[in-house]
Design a protein around this motif. Sequence first.
Motif, PDB file in Angstrom:
ATOM      1  N   VAL A   1      40.781  43.441  49.634  1.00  6.87           N
ATOM      2  CA  VAL A   1      39.407  43.602  49.624  1.00  6.87           C
ATOM      3  C   VAL A   1      39.110  43.399  51.135  1.00  6.87           C
ATOM      4  CG1 VAL A   1      37.329  42.486  49.161  1.00  6.87           C
ATOM      5  CG2 VAL A   1      39.395  42.368  47.687  1.00  6.87           C
TER       6      VAL A   1
ATOM      7  N   LEU B   1      43.220  40.583  51.950  1.00  7.06           N
ATOM      8  CA  LEU B   1      41.712  40.066  52.825  1.00  7.06           C
ATOM      9  C   LEU B   1      41.988  40.454  54.272  1.00  7.06           C
ATOM     10  CD1 LEU B   1      40.360  36.597  51.678  1.00  7.06           C
ATOM     11  CD2 LEU B   1      39.384  39.095  50.922  1.00  7.06           C
TER      12      LEU B   1
ATOM     13  N   CYS C   1      35.486  40.825  42.537  1.00  4.22           N
ATOM     14  CA  CYS C   1      36.206  41.166  43.420  1.00  4.22           C
ATOM     15  C   CYS C   1      38.007  40.993  42.995  1.00  4.22           C
ATOM     16  CB  CYS C   1      36.350  40.251  44.501  1.00  4.22           C
ATOM     17  SG  CYS C   1      34.932  41.271  45.694  1.00  4.22           S
TER      18      CYS C   1
ATOM     19  N   TYR D   1      38.834  43.159  40.422  1.00  7.29           N
ATOM     20  CA  TYR D   1      39.409  44.343  40.814  1.00  7.29           C
ATOM     21  C   TYR D   1      40.602  44.556  41.459  1.00  7.29           C
ATOM     22  CZ  TYR D   1      34.740  45.989  40.230  1.00  7.29           C
ATOM     23  OH  TYR D   1      33.529  46.638  40.159  1.00  7.29           O
ATOM     24  N   ALA D   2      41.043  43.536  41.682  1.00  8.12           N
ATOM     25  CA  ALA D   2      42.544  43.245  42.834  1.00  8.12           C
ATOM     26  C   ALA D   2      43.418  43.143  41.474  1.00  8.12           C
ATOM     27  CB  ALA D   2      42.453  42.350  43.658  1.00  8.12           C
TER      28      ALA D   2
END
Length: 492
Positions: free
Chosen positions: A251, A284, A479, A482-483
């Motif tokens: 992300v 990240l 997020c 999605y990950a």
Amino acid sequence: MTARKLANRRVFGVIGGLGPLAGADVLFKLIQASPAHSDAEHFDVLFEQRPFRNASPSRAATTERKLYIFDMIRDFEKRGVTSVLLPCFLSHTFIDELQENTSVQIVDMLDALRCHVARSFPSARRVGVLTSDYIRDEGLFERYFRAPEFEVLHPRQRSSADMDPVTEAVYGEAGIKSGNLGGRPVELLREACQDLIAQGADVILPGMTEIGLVLSQIAALDVPIVDSNLVYAQYASVGQSFSHNNRAFKVGVVGGVGPAATVDFMQKLVRSTPATRDQEHIKLLVEQNPQIPDRTENLLGDGQDPTVSLYATCKKLEAGEVDIIAIPCNTAHAFVERIQPYLNVPIVNMLTVSVEYLKLAFPDLREVGLLATTGTIRSGVYKKAFEARGLRQIVPSDDLQMRVMNAIYGECGVKAGFTTGECLDDIRAAVDELSGRGVEVILLGCTELPLLLPEAKIYSGGGRAVRLVDPTEILARRCVAYARGEMGVVRA
């Protein structure tokens, strides 16, 4: 070679230097395997060979080898390579480590051999392997040819004092790596093959790429012996799926808009991740750029345009191989539609996902209170998102909106590091006004506001319960979804 040509063709990168002779053999066989009828139809291939000092198959050499290969892969990526070949079995013992940290596809040699055995020798169950003692101890072939379907056999060592016969054939003083392509190395390899046959091997696989250089000199055997280098080259050439890319989902975060809100978003992302150890958390990449011009000042008509700075920050994240981009700043989303068409990575729209949440969490909701910067309100981005879902936006009166701005931007505001006192009084006054107008749900449309109002529910001065919705929290959860593969990402 032009960028357009690279973009339209498969480009192979062959990493030499790990075994110079073997690397050249794989390169030659890759070119042979190209389905071409003329010179121009051959694959685009980049072959690079740099001196590699420590070629011995040992744990001490492994770290040096890993970093050498990783640097070569990164260099190939910059030059447009789409698939990398590693003509070295030892390097395949850590292929997952490499693949996790690069986006270019590494063609898996062991995967190639397993597919070849399954297709060409469907009845084979005992697989004899000619490899070094290091690779044998690492269990590389056992990872791919798993029991109970397969049994992996290795040549028996003659005595505990002797060097492994296959290792000696390749690495010995008069071994293949020293350029000796006949005589003693071939005798040692043939003896090892006969030992594997005596153990009941159905097929023999060379597990050192140098062996491919002398296969033609090994006399006919009672069982087939595979040219691993040729199989690897053919597997790459036909474009099979190779091993899957194990690179972890990453992300990207446009940080600094503002800095405290970025840290708040990261904390919520970590808190929203169901992890029991460090390695289960999400990768990240944060580009903390507080110098992005103020979004509100621009939207109010007297500030520098932040479009280029936002775009440049997103492009840095894109270059860092992120899968999605999060911008924990509501006002910045007034500029998302301008830059998204020029990005190859999707921006997760905080406004859209927040409104989706409102409809799911409050299905009977008709009106939503909005506390946001004046720039966000005037841009109409939330109003547009609300109306698309049948919701009506309610904002504070002009006087109270000035107090909201003071709570955010004032000398004692949250952007200045304050979370109590005047800024909290200002924002609670705005909540009271909206509540007095019948609003039951308020969306905190500025990422600094959850720092002032962290609760999910508060009571207004009139005693009415008001639900507070935090878009930063919603963005973090999306997020994470999605990950973790719980939702499909819509690519840009």
